[in-house]
Scaffold this motif. Structure first.
Motif, PDB file in Angstrom:
ATOM      1  N   VAL A 146       3.374  36.084  48.984  1.00 30.76           N
ATOM      2  CA  VAL A 146       3.146  35.891  47.599  1.00 30.76           C
ATOM      3  C   VAL A 146       1.656  36.111  47.247  1.00 30.76           C
ATOM      4  O   VAL A 146       0.614  35.595  47.675  1.00 30.76           O
ATOM      5  CB  VAL A 146       3.333  34.572  47.012  1.00 30.76           C
ATOM      6  CG1 VAL A 146       3.096  34.257  45.435  1.00 30.76           C
ATOM      7  CG2 VAL A 146       5.011  34.205  47.361  1.00 30.76           C
ATOM      8  N   MET A 147       1.494  37.170  46.606  1.00 29.78           N
ATOM      9  CA  MET A 147      -0.021  37.506  46.043  1.00 29.78           C
ATOM     10  C   MET A 147      -0.262  36.956  44.843  1.00 29.78           C
ATOM     11  O   MET A 147       0.287  36.797  43.704  1.00 29.78           O
ATOM     12  CB  MET A 147      -0.322  39.090  46.065  1.00 29.78           C
ATOM     13  CG  MET A 147      -0.095  39.584  47.189  1.00 29.78           C
ATOM     14  SD  MET A 147      -0.241  41.433  46.965  1.00 29.78           S
ATOM     15  CE  MET A 147      -2.429  41.687  46.946  1.00 29.78           C
ATOM     16  N   THR A 173      -1.461  34.910  49.389  1.00 31.91           N
ATOM     17  CA  THR A 173      -3.033  35.451  49.502  1.00 31.91           C
ATOM     18  C   THR A 173      -3.636  35.428  48.205  1.00 31.91           C
ATOM     19  O   THR A 173      -2.820  35.169  47.184  1.00 31.91           O
ATOM     20  CB  THR A 173      -2.797  36.825  49.856  1.00 31.91           C
ATOM     21  OG1 THR A 173      -2.228  37.689  48.872  1.00 31.91           O
ATOM     22  CG2 THR A 173      -1.707  37.190  51.088  1.00 31.91           C
ATOM     23  N   PHE A 174      -4.823  35.193  48.149  1.00 30.08           N
ATOM     24  CA  PHE A 174      -5.703  35.025  47.019  1.00 30.08           C
ATOM     25  C   PHE A 174      -6.641  36.052  46.729  1.00 30.08           C
ATOM     26  O   PHE A 174      -7.628  36.398  47.706  1.00 30.08           O
ATOM     27  CB  PHE A 174      -6.449  33.755  47.105  1.00 30.08           C
ATOM     28  CG  PHE A 174      -5.254  32.449  46.940  1.00 30.08           C
ATOM     29  CD1 PHE A 174      -4.927  31.872  45.717  1.00 30.08           C
ATOM     30  CD2 PHE A 174      -4.729  32.098  48.144  1.00 30.08           C
ATOM     31  CE1 PHE A 174      -4.056  30.802  45.671  1.00 30.08           C
ATOM     32  CE2 PHE A 174      -3.878  30.916  48.146  1.00 30.08           C
ATOM     33  CZ  PHE A 174      -3.509  30.435  46.874  1.00 30.08           C
ATOM     34  N   SER A 175      -6.901  36.627  45.382  1.00 26.56           N
ATOM     35  CA  SER A 175      -7.817  37.510  45.112  1.00 26.56           C
ATOM     36  C   SER A 175      -8.721  37.017  44.364  1.00 26.56           C
ATOM     37  O   SER A 175      -8.015  36.495  42.721  1.00 26.56           O
ATOM     38  CB  SER A 175      -7.174  39.004  44.931  1.00 26.56           C
ATOM     39  OG  SER A 175      -6.540  39.602  45.873  1.00 26.56           O
ATOM     40  N   HIS A 176     -10.036  37.083  44.416  1.00 26.12           N
ATOM     41  CA  HIS A 176     -10.999  36.265  43.294  1.00 26.12           C
ATOM     42  C   HIS A 176     -11.398  37.123  42.333  1.00 26.12           C
ATOM     43  O   HIS A 176     -11.346  38.304  42.455  1.00 26.12           O
ATOM     44  CB  HIS A 176     -12.105  35.826  44.249  1.00 26.12           C
ATOM     45  CG  HIS A 176     -12.974  36.723  44.790  1.00 26.12           C
ATOM     46  ND1 HIS A 176     -13.977  37.496  44.102  1.00 26.12           N
ATOM     47  CD2 HIS A 176     -12.961  37.381  46.196  1.00 26.12           C
ATOM     48  CE1 HIS A 176     -14.668  38.371  44.834  1.00 26.12           C
ATOM     49  NE2 HIS A 176     -14.093  38.195  46.152  1.00 26.12           N
ATOM     50  N   ILE A 226      -4.486  32.933  52.692  1.00 30.49           N
ATOM     51  CA  ILE A 226      -5.412  33.996  52.936  1.00 30.49           C
ATOM     52  C   ILE A 226      -6.024  34.412  51.800  1.00 30.49           C
ATOM     53  O   ILE A 226      -5.500  34.473  50.647  1.00 30.49           O
ATOM     54  CB  ILE A 226      -4.736  35.193  53.624  1.00 30.49           C
ATOM     55  CG1 ILE A 226      -3.933  34.578  55.224  1.00 30.49           C
ATOM     56  CG2 ILE A 226      -5.635  36.150  54.043  1.00 30.49           C
ATOM     57  CD1 ILE A 226      -2.953  35.720  55.510  1.00 30.49           C
ATOM     58  N   ALA A 227      -7.228  34.320  52.235  1.00 29.86           N
ATOM     59  CA  ALA A 227      -8.199  34.996  50.684  1.00 29.86           C
ATOM     60  C   ALA A 227      -9.597  35.559  51.377  1.00 29.86           C
ATOM     61  O   ALA A 227      -9.846  35.318  52.581  1.00 29.86           O
ATOM     62  CB  ALA A 227      -8.972  33.817  50.162  1.00 29.86           C
ATOM     63  N   ASN A 248      -9.252  24.909  45.796  1.00 25.06           N
ATOM     64  CA  ASN A 248      -8.265  23.937  45.393  1.00 25.06           C
ATOM     65  C   ASN A 248      -7.015  24.458  45.734  1.00 25.06           C
ATOM     66  O   ASN A 248      -6.013  23.488  46.063  1.00 25.06           O
ATOM     67  CB  ASN A 248      -8.829  23.549  43.801  1.00 25.06           C
ATOM     68  CG  ASN A 248      -9.892  22.628  43.645  1.00 25.06           C
ATOM     69  OD1 ASN A 248      -9.837  21.566  44.428  1.00 25.06           O
ATOM     70  ND2 ASN A 248     -10.443  22.882  42.653  1.00 25.06           N
ATOM     71  N   GLN A 249      -6.579  25.442  45.316  1.00 23.48           N
ATOM     72  CA  GLN A 249      -5.264  26.182  45.502  1.00 23.48           C
ATOM     73  C   GLN A 249      -5.011  26.385  46.906  1.00 23.48           C
ATOM     74  O   GLN A 249      -3.858  26.029  47.661  1.00 23.48           O
ATOM     75  CB  GLN A 249      -5.096  27.523  44.567  1.00 23.48           C
ATOM     76  CG  GLN A 249      -5.047  27.434  43.145  1.00 23.48           C
ATOM     77  CD  GLN A 249      -6.257  26.727  42.575  1.00 23.48           C
ATOM     78  OE1 GLN A 249      -7.385  27.538  42.896  1.00 23.48           O
ATOM     79  NE2 GLN A 249      -6.159  25.777  41.748  1.00 23.48           N
ATOM     80  N   MET A 250      -5.994  26.908  47.763  1.00 22.99           N
ATOM     81  CA  MET A 250      -5.593  26.980  49.059  1.00 22.99           C
ATOM     82  C   MET A 250      -5.420  25.806  49.842  1.00 22.99           C
ATOM     83  O   MET A 250      -4.483  25.589  50.688  1.00 22.99           O
ATOM     84  CB  MET A 250      -6.837  27.682  49.822  1.00 22.99           C
ATOM     85  CG  MET A 250      -6.934  29.314  49.122  1.00 22.99           C
ATOM     86  SD  MET A 250      -8.392  30.220  49.795  1.00 22.99           S
ATOM     87  CE  MET A 250      -7.743  30.488  51.519  1.00 22.99           C
TER      88      MET A 250
END
Length: 276
Positions: A92-93, A26-29, A53-54, A40-42
């Protein structure tokens, strides 16, 4: 486009890409951006078989522009609702800047039951503003300057940041990307004025010290040593000492936006940490 209706009726936009049965990342901006800042990472990790997931934090991007609730307590409760909805487990966050604060407080408040690892990228914890107990922090006048600039001319301020310290484009011999500048401005201007304004206080004055101490899963801290927005001295170097299982990688000459500038290096570091 997928949206989740939250407990107060606000709608949270999210992306859910890649292998539906894969391990979850997961991604938090960061402020004042959106999930687009992680593209790019996703794409990289989705192509490696992961489910990525973001979300756009409330008030940001395509999510509802709520008047109230522009604070870390609300943000992490929104994230818990999203994780329940998407049945996130063993994740993984990953969080950048203000989003690194979101990851930290989520784990501090909601625990690590859904999460096995975390990555903090140029993140704001433990505390940005200078206080009696945090004498190395940035003076409050810095953040007052942000608020004043927003009131005066938000559109110009949101060009000045990416043209200058965010990507390190103000450094001598920097390879300036007009595309990155335009993308930052587009994302920033899509965020409501109220949310962006309120979040200056949120990312600068929230103390994440106790959250960092509570986290009992491995955390990788990635930080540029030329981060002009969140200096490594007051953030990454302190956070890794507070974490139970923290490790640090310093990007020599790295800006605040290493995931946008040092794309391949960050991608490979994420992959190595996730697999390890």
């Amino acid at each position: 486009m997928p949206f989740l209706k939250l407990r107060d009726g606000a709608e949270l936009f999210y992306k859910d890409w890649g292998n539906a049965d894969g391990e979850i990342v997961t991604f938090s901006h960061g402020w004042p951006l959106s999930s687009d800042n992680w593209e790019n990472q996703m794409v990289f990790l989705a192509n490696k078989g992961y489910r990525v997931i973001a979300h756009d934090r409330r008030g940001h991007g395509r999510s509802t522009q709520t008047w109230d609730g522009n604070n870390m307590e609300t943000f992490v409760d929104d994230l818990e609702e999203l994780f329940k909805h998407l049945q996130v487990k063993d994740a993984v966050m990953v969080g950048h800047s203000h989003g690194g604060g979101e990851v930290t407080h989520y784990l501090g408040k909601h625990g690590t039951g859904r999460v096995k690892k975390a990555v903090l990228v140029c993140a704001v914890p433990p505390l940005m503003v200078k206080t009696a107990s945090n004498p190395d922090g940035l003076d409050r006048s810095v953040f007052d300057g942000f608020r004043e600039a927003m009131h005066k001319d938000r559109a110009q301020f949101f060009l000045d940041i990416p043209r200058g310290p965010f990507f390190g484009f103000n450094r001598e011999n920097a390879q300036v990307s007009e595309g990155q500048i335009c993308s930052w401005w587009r994302q920033g201007m899509a965020t409501s004025f109220k949310s962006a304004f309120d979040c200056i206080r949120d990312f600068s004055e929230t103390d994440f010290t106790e959250d960092l101490k509570r986290i009992d899963v491995p955390v990788r801290v990635l930080h540029g040593d030329d981060d002009q927005v969140v200096p490594i001295k007051i953030s990454g170097l302190k956070s890794v000492k507070l974490l139970q299982k923290g490790t640090l990688k310093v990007y020599k000459g790295g800006s605040h936006a290493i995931h946008n500038i040092n794309v391949d290096e960050v991608n490979n570091d994420l992959l190595e940490f996730i697999r390890g």
